[in-house]
Design a protein around this motif. Sequence first.
Motif, PDB file in Angstrom:
ATOM      1  N   UNK A 110       0.813  -1.217   0.000  1.00  0.00           N
ATOM      2  CA  UNK A 110       0.000   0.000   0.000  1.00  0.00           C
ATOM      3  C   UNK A 110       0.841   1.260   0.000  1.00  0.00           C
ATOM      4  N   UNK A 111       1.915   1.274   0.763  1.00  0.00           N
ATOM      5  CA  UNK A 111       2.770   2.464   0.791  1.00  0.00           C
ATOM      6  C   UNK A 111       3.355   2.759  -0.578  1.00  0.00           C
ATOM      7  N   UNK A 112       3.799   1.714  -1.242  1.00  0.00           N
ATOM      8  CA  UNK A 112       4.401   1.885  -2.558  1.00  0.00           C
ATOM      9  C   UNK A 112       3.397   2.430  -3.564  1.00  0.00           C
ATOM     10  N   UNK A 115       1.982   5.994  -2.649  1.00  0.00           N
ATOM     11  CA  UNK A 115       2.954   7.059  -2.891  1.00  0.00           C
ATOM     12  C   UNK A 115       3.052   7.422  -4.358  1.00  0.00           C
ATOM     13  N   UNK A 116       2.660   6.499  -5.222  1.00  0.00           N
ATOM     14  CA  UNK A 116       2.718   6.752  -6.662  1.00  0.00           C
ATOM     15  C   UNK A 116       1.333   6.966  -7.260  1.00  0.00           C
ATOM     16  N   UNK A 135      -7.110  -4.933  -6.297  1.00  0.00           N
ATOM     17  CA  UNK A 135      -6.910  -4.209  -7.549  1.00  0.00           C
ATOM     18  C   UNK A 135      -6.288  -2.857  -7.222  1.00  0.00           C
ATOM     19  N   UNK A 136      -5.156  -2.559  -7.847  1.00  0.00           N
ATOM     20  CA  UNK A 136      -4.537  -1.241  -7.747  1.00  0.00           C
ATOM     21  C   UNK A 136      -4.657  -0.595  -9.132  1.00  0.00           C
ATOM     22  N   UNK A 137      -5.183   0.632  -9.170  1.00  0.00           N
ATOM     23  CA  UNK A 137      -5.355   1.290 -10.458  1.00  0.00           C
ATOM     24  C   UNK A 137      -4.766   2.694 -10.420  1.00  0.00           C
ATOM     25  N   UNK A 138      -4.318   3.137 -11.572  1.00  0.00           N
ATOM     26  CA  UNK A 138      -3.665   4.427 -11.731  1.00  0.00           C
ATOM     27  C   UNK A 138      -4.690   5.549 -11.557  1.00  0.00           C
ATOM     28  N   UNK A 139      -4.649   6.222 -10.403  1.00  0.00           N
ATOM     29  CA  UNK A 139      -5.627   7.278 -10.108  1.00  0.00           C
ATOM     30  C   UNK A 139      -5.365   8.549 -10.898  1.00  0.00           C
ATOM     31  N   UNK A 140      -4.193   8.666 -11.513  1.00  0.00           N
ATOM     32  CA  UNK A 140      -3.958   9.796 -12.417  1.00  0.00           C
ATOM     33  C   UNK A 140      -4.793   9.646 -13.684  1.00  0.00           C
ATOM     34  N   UNK A 141      -5.074   8.406 -14.035  1.00  0.00           N
ATOM     35  CA  UNK A 141      -5.804   8.137 -15.284  1.00  0.00           C
ATOM     36  C   UNK A 141      -7.277   7.820 -15.049  1.00  0.00           C
TER      37      UNK A 141
END
Length: 344
Positions: A110-112, A115-116, A135-141
């Motif tokens: 989660x930290x990794x 942080x990104x 599921x980890x997803x790119x929150x910038x996109x």
Amino acid sequence: MKLEEREDSLSVLAFNLLAPCYYRTGHGKVESSDVLSWKKRHSLIIEMLSSFTSLSPSRSIKPQPKDSPSNSESESLQNSDQKARNEGEKVDIFCFQEFWFEESFLSLYQNLFKDNNYAQESLRRPGGIEDGVAIFYNANRFKKLGSKVLLKDEVGNRVGLLLHLEENYTKSEGERGEEIVVIVTHLTFPHNHYDEQILRVKQIKEIVRNAQIYIKESASNVPVIICGDMNSPYHKKDPVYQYITEELGFQSTFKNVNGREPGCTHFNHKHEEAAVDYIFVSNPKDKIMESPSNPSFSHSELKAKESFVIPKNISDAVWPSKEDFSLSDHRPLLTRFKFSKSTS
């Protein structure tokens, strides 16, 4: 009519991490009992994953004492990590199985990702079992439009999770961003005839039934991805694989791109080689997972352009040597899609 294809791609990676609570080391003990050992292996997994995105693993990687793990095991892990890297690949969505819910393990991942600027959805298996899916997803996109628990099976203690995402950016002001539905699961291992022919089929049908309810209400005409460890070797005419690809009509992205399924993605506890990890896709035109009652707006289709098992340069015909890959008993599967839309 012609298909207009966007220049940018969407990449999805599915990976069974081999939770430390299940991994038995060469000395026969469970890896979770040795903090240094599991942190070493999973730090290297994170370091490998970081090469598929802009992630920086520096915070999670720490020097390890010479005696943990053994020097030979550590060397194999390091070699495996290096060979699994693949410069230039960006992954938007990571779908994990055997995601351990132990506190320090959670912090490591989660930290990794946090942080990104990756957001997370996760679901733990019932019955006091220590792992689940994430599921980890790119929150910038992407932004989250919704999520749903599709399966929390008290018999097989298995889970299925749906995540509904929409792109944050569009080509022009007022234009809608593309939406996708991502489903991740980890079905029961076929220990016997009941598990293989009945229980896993019930699990996947329950996942599909609940997904159809959500999609009808909230995500009509949206591409759907189903991925994870299905414990479904296609070459044995597995009923789950047949149900997904033949009855539902989903496409296996690896097969669609390469003309075949991988030879081996998993080396199981029975020392058997099997291909059980998949990324399937269904598009709106297929009318498999959506309600035709709202045809007024159709999102783009997802076309698989590249799909491979990691490490990319190591054959998927058989399970690799420890020197080539030893981070898990599953190899990650990555598919890169392109958005395409019909134009007049």
